[in-house]
Design a protein around this motif. Structure first.
Motif, PDB file in Angstrom:
ATOM      1  N   MET A 137       0.839  -1.168   0.000  1.00  0.00           N
ATOM      2  CA  MET A 137       0.000   0.000   0.000  1.00  0.00           C
ATOM      3  C   MET A 137       0.891   1.241   0.000  1.00  0.00           C
ATOM      4  SD  MET A 137      -2.661   1.220   2.904  1.00  0.00           S
ATOM      5  CE  MET A 137      -2.293   2.873   3.377  1.00  0.00           C
ATOM      6  N   THR A 138       0.526   2.200  -0.784  1.00  0.00           N
ATOM      7  CA  THR A 138       1.237   3.476  -0.762  1.00  0.00           C
ATOM      8  C   THR A 138       0.373   4.488  -0.040  1.00  0.00           C
ATOM      9  OG1 THR A 138       0.268   4.116  -2.871  1.00  0.00           O
ATOM     10  CG2 THR A 138       2.408   3.012  -2.939  1.00  0.00           C
ATOM     11  N   TYR A 139       1.021   5.456   0.562  1.00  0.00           N
ATOM     12  CA  TYR A 139       0.292   6.477   1.279  1.00  0.00           C
ATOM     13  C   TYR A 139       0.700   7.827   0.709  1.00  0.00           C
ATOM     14  CZ  TYR A 139      -2.443   8.411   5.036  1.00  0.00           C
ATOM     15  OH  TYR A 139      -3.410   9.046   5.744  1.00  0.00           O
ATOM     16  N   TYR A 140      -0.261   8.568   0.195  1.00  0.00           N
ATOM     17  CA  TYR A 140       0.005   9.875  -0.380  1.00  0.00           C
ATOM     18  C   TYR A 140       0.235  10.875   0.750  1.00  0.00           C
ATOM     19  CZ  TYR A 140      -0.909  14.382  -2.528  1.00  0.00           C
ATOM     20  OH  TYR A 140      -0.820  15.677  -2.936  1.00  0.00           O
ATOM     21  N   LEU A 141       1.344  11.584   0.663  1.00  0.00           N
ATOM     22  CA  LEU A 141       1.664  12.559   1.696  1.00  0.00           C
ATOM     23  C   LEU A 141       1.312  13.955   1.194  1.00  0.00           C
ATOM     24  CD1 LEU A 141       5.103  11.095   2.731  1.00  0.00           C
ATOM     25  CD2 LEU A 141       2.916  10.749   3.834  1.00  0.00           C
ATOM     26  N   PRO A 142       0.174  14.472   1.619  1.00  0.00           N
ATOM     27  CA  PRO A 142      -0.240  15.794   1.139  1.00  0.00           C
ATOM     28  C   PRO A 142       0.645  16.888   1.701  1.00  0.00           C
ATOM     29  CG  PRO A 142      -1.763  14.976   2.785  1.00  0.00           C
ATOM     30  CD  PRO A 142      -0.764  13.882   2.540  1.00  0.00           C
ATOM     31  N   TRP A 143       0.545  18.036   1.106  1.00  0.00           N
ATOM     32  CA  TRP A 143       1.264  19.234   1.516  1.00  0.00           C
ATOM     33  C   TRP A 143       2.768  19.117   1.285  1.00  0.00           C
ATOM     34  CZ3 TRP A 143      -1.947  16.904   5.332  1.00  0.00           C
ATOM     35  CH2 TRP A 143      -3.263  17.362   5.291  1.00  0.00           C
ATOM     36  N   VAL A 144       3.189  18.152   0.467  1.00  0.00           N
ATOM     37  CA  VAL A 144       4.593  18.057   0.103  1.00  0.00           C
ATOM     38  C   VAL A 144       4.775  18.876  -1.166  1.00  0.00           C
ATOM     39  CG1 VAL A 144       6.461  16.535  -0.609  1.00  0.00           C
ATOM     40  CG2 VAL A 144       4.881  15.803   1.160  1.00  0.00           C
ATOM     41  N   LYS A 151     -11.148  -1.435  12.056  1.00  0.00           N
ATOM     42  CA  LYS A 151     -11.464  -0.042  11.720  1.00  0.00           C
ATOM     43  C   LYS A 151     -10.333   0.926  12.107  1.00  0.00           C
ATOM     44  CE  LYS A 151     -15.564  -0.917  10.175  1.00  0.00           C
ATOM     45  NZ  LYS A 151     -15.792  -0.992   8.765  1.00  0.00           N
ATOM     46  N   SER A 152      -9.476   0.536  13.043  1.00  0.00           N
ATOM     47  CA  SER A 152      -8.409   1.444  13.481  1.00  0.00           C
ATOM     48  C   SER A 152      -7.118   1.273  12.680  1.00  0.00           C
ATOM     49  CB  SER A 152      -8.122   1.228  14.969  1.00  0.00           C
ATOM     50  OG  SER A 152      -7.603  -0.076  15.175  1.00  0.00           O
ATOM     51  N   LEU A 153      -7.122   0.381  11.701  1.00  0.00           N
ATOM     52  CA  LEU A 153      -5.900   0.113  10.931  1.00  0.00           C
ATOM     53  C   LEU A 153      -5.408   1.346  10.178  1.00  0.00           C
ATOM     54  CD1 LEU A 153      -3.796  -1.929  10.034  1.00  0.00           C
ATOM     55  CD2 LEU A 153      -5.339  -2.650   8.208  1.00  0.00           C
ATOM     56  N   MET A 154      -6.318   2.089   9.553  1.00  0.00           N
ATOM     57  CA  MET A 154      -5.910   3.266   8.798  1.00  0.00           C
ATOM     58  C   MET A 154      -5.284   4.306   9.729  1.00  0.00           C
ATOM     59  SD  MET A 154      -5.519   4.740   5.893  1.00  0.00           S
ATOM     60  CE  MET A 154      -6.540   3.926   4.685  1.00  0.00           C
ATOM     61  N   GLY A 155      -5.857   4.472  10.917  1.00  0.00           N
ATOM     62  CA  GLY A 155      -5.291   5.418  11.881  1.00  0.00           C
ATOM     63  C   GLY A 155      -3.888   5.024  12.306  1.00  0.00           C
ATOM     64  N   VAL A 182      -1.517   5.911   9.459  1.00  0.00           N
ATOM     65  CA  VAL A 182      -1.247   7.349   9.454  1.00  0.00           C
ATOM     66  C   VAL A 182      -0.271   7.698  10.574  1.00  0.00           C
ATOM     67  CG1 VAL A 182      -2.282   9.622   9.834  1.00  0.00           C
ATOM     68  CG2 VAL A 182      -3.430   7.973   8.359  1.00  0.00           C
ATOM     69  N   GLU A 183      -0.461   7.127  11.744  1.00  0.00           N
ATOM     70  CA  GLU A 183       0.438   7.395  12.874  1.00  0.00           C
ATOM     71  C   GLU A 183       1.843   6.891  12.577  1.00  0.00           C
ATOM     72  OE1 GLU A 183       1.607   9.169  16.141  1.00  0.00           O
ATOM     73  OE2 GLU A 183      -0.379   9.345  15.288  1.00  0.00           O
ATOM     74  N   LYS A 184       1.949   5.756  11.910  1.00  0.00           N
ATOM     75  CA  LYS A 184       3.267   5.226  11.559  1.00  0.00           C
ATOM     76  C   LYS A 184       3.977   6.152  10.573  1.00  0.00           C
ATOM     77  CE  LYS A 184       5.563   0.955  10.534  1.00  0.00           C
ATOM     78  NZ  LYS A 184       5.458  -0.472  10.394  1.00  0.00           N
ATOM     79  N   VAL A 185       3.235   6.716   9.622  1.00  0.00           N
ATOM     80  CA  VAL A 185       3.812   7.676   8.680  1.00  0.00           C
ATOM     81  C   VAL A 185       4.336   8.886   9.446  1.00  0.00           C
ATOM     82  CG1 VAL A 185       3.253   9.296   6.807  1.00  0.00           C
ATOM     83  CG2 VAL A 185       2.446   6.948   6.694  1.00  0.00           C
ATOM     84  N   LYS A 186       3.546   9.391  10.378  1.00  0.00           N
ATOM     85  CA  LYS A 186       3.964  10.551  11.160  1.00  0.00           C
ATOM     86  C   LYS A 186       5.206  10.238  11.992  1.00  0.00           C
ATOM     87  CE  LYS A 186      -0.486  12.889  11.674  1.00  0.00           C
ATOM     88  NZ  LYS A 186      -1.497  13.346  12.633  1.00  0.00           N
ATOM     89  N   GLN A 187       5.227   9.064  12.636  1.00  0.00           N
ATOM     90  CA  GLN A 187       6.373   8.695  13.471  1.00  0.00           C
ATOM     91  C   GLN A 187       7.633   8.519  12.627  1.00  0.00           C
ATOM     92  OE1 GLN A 187       6.470   8.863  16.751  1.00  0.00           O
ATOM     93  NE2 GLN A 187       4.347   9.540  16.591  1.00  0.00           N
ATOM     94  N   SER A 188       7.488   7.966  11.437  1.00  0.00           N
ATOM     95  CA  SER A 188       8.641   7.823  10.542  1.00  0.00           C
ATOM     96  C   SER A 188       9.186   9.182  10.152  1.00  0.00           C
ATOM     97  CB  SER A 188       8.256   7.048   9.284  1.00  0.00           C
ATOM     98  OG  SER A 188       7.910   5.738   9.603  1.00  0.00           O
TER      99      SER A 188
END
Length: 143
Positions: free
Chosen positions: A1-8, A40-44, A47-53
């Motif tokens: 899965m890819t996660y789009y990082l907005p505001w880049v 249901k909390s998987l997406m959250g 997102v938290e893992k992206v932020k922590q990275s």
């Protein structure tokens, strides 16, 4: 899965950690969608893992900058003790950096510098003699 990082953008090349990231189910393949419907909390968590990275990446950048400044300051201080001529101090500093590859030492800690400070001083004193000889040779060929 890819996660789009907005505001880049070109002005801000990393995600802004304090922003709210939207849920991005459109990037999930249909075969993996079942994991998101079951939990249901998987997406959250994603997102938290992206932020922590991103937080870790920024901390590493800051640490590298801090170590770079530390090493440059320490080497500059040592080179200035050997080269008292203010006109040649920066030239000698660059000469030492080129010969020793000081930039490569940035990956080492401050403790490494303090443990090996005598070795660095000895090497820089040898380089100072070499620097003087090289400058004398250049001045001799210019006349």
């Amino acid at each position: 899965m890819t996660y789009y990082l907005p505001w880049v953008t070109n002005n801000s090349s990393h995600p802004q950690i304090d922003r709210e990231y939207p849920e991005q189910y459109e990037n999930i393949s249909p075969t993996h969608m079942k994991y998101f419907t079951e939990d249901k909390s998987l997406m959250g968590r994603i997102v938290e893992k992206v932020k922590q990275s991103e937080i870790k990446r920024l901390k590493k950048i800051e640490l590298r900058k801090e170590l770079f400044d530390f090493w440059c300051d320490q080497i500059k201080h040592i080179t200035d003790t050997f080269c008292r001529d203010e006109n040649n101090q920066m030239n000698f500093f660059y000469f030492v950096n080129n010969q020793m590859g000081t930039i490569d030492y940035v990956r080492y800690s401050k403790e490494y510098f303090y443990q090996n400070e005598d070795r660095f001083r000895k090497r820089i004193s040898e380089l100072y003699i070499e620097f003087i000889k090289e400058n004398e040779h250049k001045e001799g060929t210019n006349n």
